[in-house]
Design a protein around this motif. Structure first.
Motif, PDB file in Angstrom:
ATOM      1  N   ALA A 127       0.828  -1.213   0.000  1.00 34.63           N
ATOM      2  CA  ALA A 127       0.000   0.000   0.000  1.00 34.63           C
ATOM      3  C   ALA A 127       0.860   1.261   0.000  1.00 34.63           C
ATOM      4  CB  ALA A 127      -0.938  -0.024   1.213  1.00 34.63           C
ATOM      5  N   VAL A 128       1.935   1.254   0.778  1.00 33.15           N
ATOM      6  CA  VAL A 128       2.848   2.405   0.792  1.00 33.15           C
ATOM      7  C   VAL A 128       3.517   2.561  -0.567  1.00 33.15           C
ATOM      8  CG1 VAL A 128       5.018   3.280   1.760  1.00 33.15           C
ATOM      9  CG2 VAL A 128       3.276   2.291   3.280  1.00 33.15           C
ATOM     10  N   HIS A 129       3.934   1.445  -1.155  1.00 28.45           N
ATOM     11  CA  HIS A 129       4.604   1.479  -2.461  1.00 28.45           C
ATOM     12  C   HIS A 129       3.691   2.035  -3.539  1.00 28.45           C
ATOM     13  CE1 HIS A 129       7.332   0.129  -5.649  1.00 28.45           C
ATOM     14  NE2 HIS A 129       6.263  -0.328  -6.274  1.00 28.45           N
ATOM     15  N   GLU A 130       2.444   1.596  -3.539  1.00 26.77           N
ATOM     16  CA  GLU A 130       1.530   2.020  -4.613  1.00 26.77           C
ATOM     17  C   GLU A 130       1.021   3.446  -4.414  1.00 26.77           C
ATOM     18  OE1 GLU A 130      -0.322  -1.872  -6.708  1.00 26.77           O
ATOM     19  OE2 GLU A 130      -1.580  -0.914  -5.186  1.00 26.77           O
ATOM     20  N   SER A 131       0.813   3.840  -3.159  1.00 32.00           N
ATOM     21  CA  SER A 131       0.250   5.171  -2.898  1.00 32.00           C
ATOM     22  C   SER A 131       1.315   6.252  -2.796  1.00 32.00           C
ATOM     23  CB  SER A 131      -0.569   5.142  -1.600  1.00 32.00           C
ATOM     24  OG  SER A 131       0.281   4.955  -0.467  1.00 32.00           O
ATOM     25  N   GLY A 132       2.545   5.833  -2.451  1.00 34.52           N
ATOM     26  CA  GLY A 132       3.602   6.813  -2.222  1.00 34.52           C
ATOM     27  C   GLY A 132       3.429   7.575  -0.928  1.00 34.52           C
ATOM     28  N   ILE A 133       2.547   7.080  -0.060  1.00 33.69           N
ATOM     29  CA  ILE A 133       2.246   7.764   1.203  1.00 33.69           C
ATOM     30  C   ILE A 133       2.454   6.780   2.354  1.00 33.69           C
ATOM     31  CG2 ILE A 133       0.480   8.980   2.546  1.00 33.69           C
ATOM     32  CD1 ILE A 133      -0.955   9.552  -0.118  1.00 33.69           C
ATOM     33  N   ASN A 134       3.065   7.276   3.445  1.00 40.32           N
ATOM     34  CA  ASN A 134       3.237   6.453   4.639  1.00 40.32           C
ATOM     35  C   ASN A 134       2.861   7.288   5.869  1.00 40.32           C
ATOM     36  OD1 ASN A 134       3.903   4.479   6.433  1.00 40.32           O
ATOM     37  ND2 ASN A 134       6.119   4.557   6.089  1.00 40.32           N
ATOM     38  N   PRO A 135       1.782   6.950   6.547  1.00 36.77           N
ATOM     39  CA  PRO A 135       0.933   5.761   6.355  1.00 36.77           C
ATOM     40  C   PRO A 135       0.057   5.882   5.121  1.00 36.77           C
ATOM     41  CG  PRO A 135       0.033   7.140   8.105  1.00 36.77           C
ATOM     42  CD  PRO A 135       1.359   7.737   7.747  1.00 36.77           C
ATOM     43  N   PRO A 136      -0.320   4.726   4.555  1.00 37.04           N
ATOM     44  CA  PRO A 136      -1.103   4.726   3.317  1.00 37.04           C
ATOM     45  C   PRO A 136      -2.587   4.932   3.593  1.00 37.04           C
ATOM     46  CG  PRO A 136      -0.691   2.485   4.002  1.00 37.04           C
ATOM     47  CD  PRO A 136       0.031   3.365   4.990  1.00 37.04           C
ATOM     48  N   PRO A 137      -3.373   5.209   2.557  1.00 41.20           N
ATOM     49  CA  PRO A 137      -4.825   5.307   2.729  1.00 41.20           C
ATOM     50  C   PRO A 137      -5.394   3.989   3.284  1.00 41.20           C
ATOM     51  CG  PRO A 137      -4.147   6.126   0.578  1.00 41.20           C
ATOM     52  CD  PRO A 137      -2.948   5.465   1.179  1.00 41.20           C
ATOM     53  N   ASP A 138      -6.414   4.097   4.085  1.00 42.80           N
ATOM     54  CA  ASP A 138      -7.104   2.923   4.646  1.00 42.80           C
ATOM     55  C   ASP A 138      -6.177   2.046   5.479  1.00 42.80           C
ATOM     56  OD1 ASP A 138      -9.402   3.728   3.326  1.00 42.80           O
ATOM     57  OD2 ASP A 138      -9.000   2.466   1.578  1.00 42.80           O
ATOM     58  N   GLU A 139      -5.183   2.661   6.119  1.00 45.07           N
ATOM     59  CA  GLU A 139      -4.221   1.839   6.866  1.00 45.07           C
ATOM     60  C   GLU A 139      -4.898   1.014   7.959  1.00 45.07           C
ATOM     61  OE1 GLU A 139      -1.558   3.393   9.741  1.00 45.07           O
ATOM     62  OE2 GLU A 139      -2.515   5.369   9.785  1.00 45.07           O
ATOM     63  N   ARG A 140      -5.992   1.508   8.519  1.00 47.23           N
ATOM     64  CA  ARG A 140      -6.626   0.810   9.638  1.00 47.23           C
ATOM     65  C   ARG A 140      -7.381  -0.446   9.205  1.00 47.23           C
ATOM     66  NH1 ARG A 140      -6.584   3.355  14.452  1.00 47.23           N
ATOM     67  NH2 ARG A 140      -5.922   5.527  14.498  1.00 47.23           N
ATOM     68  N   ILE A 141      -7.682  -0.560   7.923  1.00 44.02           N
ATOM     69  CA  ILE A 141      -8.426  -1.745   7.484  1.00 44.02           C
ATOM     70  C   ILE A 141      -7.550  -2.695   6.662  1.00 44.02           C
ATOM     71  CG2 ILE A 141     -10.598  -0.469   7.470  1.00 44.02           C
ATOM     72  CD1 ILE A 141     -10.440  -0.500   4.386  1.00 44.02           C
ATOM     73  N   LEU A 142      -6.294  -2.315   6.441  1.00 47.32           N
ATOM     74  CA  LEU A 142      -5.413  -3.176   5.650  1.00 47.32           C
ATOM     75  C   LEU A 142      -5.151  -4.497   6.365  1.00 47.32           C
ATOM     76  CD1 LEU A 142      -2.784  -0.572   4.386  1.00 47.32           C
ATOM     77  CD2 LEU A 142      -4.517  -1.747   3.003  1.00 47.32           C
ATOM     78  N   GLN A 143      -5.310  -5.574   5.635  1.00 43.32           N
ATOM     79  CA  GLN A 143      -5.057  -6.905   6.187  1.00 43.32           C
ATOM     80  C   GLN A 143      -4.925  -7.896   5.050  1.00 43.32           C
ATOM     81  OE1 GLN A 143      -7.514  -8.344   9.575  1.00 43.32           O
ATOM     82  NE2 GLN A 143      -7.916 -10.154   8.323  1.00 43.32           N
ATOM     83  N   PHE A 144      -4.052  -8.865   5.212  1.00 46.95           N
ATOM     84  CA  PHE A 144      -3.915  -9.912   4.203  1.00 46.95           C
ATOM     85  C   PHE A 144      -5.080 -10.877   4.350  1.00 46.95           C
ATOM     86  CE2 PHE A 144      -2.546 -13.711   2.123  1.00 46.95           C
ATOM     87  CZ  PHE A 144      -1.662 -13.321   1.128  1.00 46.95           C
ATOM     88  N   PRO A 145      -5.950 -10.972   3.332  1.00 50.55           N
ATOM     89  CA  PRO A 145      -7.088 -11.890   3.444  1.00 50.55           C
ATOM     90  C   PRO A 145      -6.651 -13.330   3.231  1.00 50.55           C
ATOM     91  CG  PRO A 145      -7.100 -10.833   1.300  1.00 50.55           C
ATOM     92  CD  PRO A 145      -5.952 -10.231   2.067  1.00 50.55           C
ATOM     93  N   ILE A 146      -7.251 -14.244   3.980  1.00 52.40           N
ATOM     94  CA  ILE A 146      -7.017 -15.681   3.792  1.00 52.40           C
ATOM     95  C   ILE A 146      -8.375 -16.349   3.733  1.00 52.40           C
ATOM     96  CG2 ILE A 146      -5.967 -17.774   4.705  1.00 52.40           C
ATOM     97  CD1 ILE A 146      -3.934 -16.066   6.168  1.00 52.40           C
ATOM     98  N   ALA A 147      -8.704 -16.883   2.563  1.00 50.46           N
ATOM     99  CA  ALA A 147     -10.045 -17.436   2.341  1.00 50.46           C
ATOM    100  C   ALA A 147      -9.959 -18.819   1.703  1.00 50.46           C
ATOM    101  CB  ALA A 147     -10.859 -16.500   1.444  1.00 50.46           C
ATOM    102  N   ASP A 148     -10.959 -19.647   2.007  1.00 45.88           N
ATOM    103  CA  ASP A 148     -10.965 -21.023   1.515  1.00 45.88           C
ATOM    104  C   ASP A 148     -11.584 -21.180   0.136  1.00 45.88           C
ATOM    105  OD1 ASP A 148      -9.716 -22.031   3.803  1.00 45.88           O
ATOM    106  OD2 ASP A 148     -11.632 -22.156   4.880  1.00 45.88           O
ATOM    107  N   ASP A 149     -12.267 -20.144  -0.355  1.00 44.09           N
ATOM    108  CA  ASP A 149     -12.839 -20.206  -1.698  1.00 44.09           C
ATOM    109  C   ASP A 149     -13.002 -18.793  -2.233  1.00 44.09           C
ATOM    110  OD1 ASP A 149     -15.494 -19.178  -0.859  1.00 44.09           O
ATOM    111  OD2 ASP A 149     -15.717 -21.134   0.105  1.00 44.09           O
TER     112      ASP A 149
END
Length: 262
Positions: free
Chosen positions: A87-109
């Motif tokens: 997110a930091v790499h793509e936005s060029g901003i640190n902290p990036p937009p939506d930092e509070r909801i950023l999370q790696f999703p792990i799903a079974d389907d």
């Protein structure tokens, strides 16, 4: 391609590997002390016989579970650090937009992945596609459940209770019985392949005709494992010294895959 932005990911993975090594060495040291005794029992007629296992006080499931939980949490955090770095790499901003909801999703389907995609909605479509490509339903394992699914389940469990550390008999156990030639087995030898607690029955057998004079010579190799969902071949517990390195390697692979494609 991400470079120094992944430094925190590697730190988290490195710490997880330290935990994996430490707990594996503790378990090996425990097993090398032959930390159990076996007692034999029979009914009054000498028809039904069984052996029970007794552990010494050095069996420390709770401590091992805590260390395993620390390993798992560092790995799960490494994936969230990865998303933050992207997110930091793509936005060029640190902290990036939506930092509070950023999370790696792990799903079974795919359906569950779509429902969790709001955690990565600020990332580019190309990155979201790469993240989906490494989801459990796209990375099956040949004898375990998908490794990312195991990691998620372990981390979720560890938030509320200790991971289920099981002591069980590996399939290399052996039992030899010594008695007169006039005797024979009245049934199959039945090994306990489940979790072994102190005083648990480890093997049972019957003898015909009944006799109380049976000498048992046994060999067992114990394993300390983590319980998980069934794999393709039905395996539900895997030795700690095997499963934690597998999880570490899986997270390393995913960080590399995503980090080199961004």
């Amino acid at each position: 391609m991400l470079g120094t932005e992944l430094a925190n990911c590697w730190l988290k993975i490195g710490r997880a590997e330290e935990h994996a090594k430490a707990v594996s060495e503790e378990i090996l040291a425990w097993k090398n002390t032959e930390p159990y005794s076996i007692t034999s029992h029979r009914d009054t007629q000498g028809h039904h016989h069984h052996l029970d296992i007794h552990f010494d006080s050095r069996l420390n499931r709770d401590r091992w579970s805590v260390i395993c939980g620390d390993c798992v949490h560092n790995l799960r955090s490494a994936l969230d650090h990865l998303i933050y770095a992207v997110a930091v790499h793509e936005s060029g901003i640190n902290p990036p937009p939506d930092e509070r909801i950023l999370q790696f999703p792990i799903a079974d389907d795919a359906g569950r992945f779509a429902k969790q995609s709001w955690h990565i909605q600020s990332l580019s479509q190309a990155v979201r596609a790469i993240i989906e490509s490494v989801q459990p339903y796209n990375r099956p394992h040949h004898f375990l459940p998908p490794l990312l699914g195991i990691l998620r389940d372990f981390d979720d469990t560890d938030k509320h209770r200790l991971l289920n550390v099981a002591v069980h008999r590996q399939q290399s156990g052996n039992l030899e019985l010594e008695f007169g030639l006039a005797y024979r087995f009245g049934g199959a030898i039945e090994w306990n392949n489940g979790d072994l607690t102190d005083g648990a029955q480890i093997v049972a057998f019957t003898v015909q005709p009944p006799t109380r004079n049976v000498k048992c010579h046994y060999t067992i190799i114990l394993a300390v494992g983590l319980c998980h969902a069934p794999g393709p071949n039905g395996v539900i517990v895997t030795p700690v010294e095997q499963i934690l390195p597998l999880l570490c390697e899986e997270v390393r692979t995913i960080v590399n895959v995503i980090g080199t494609k961004v």
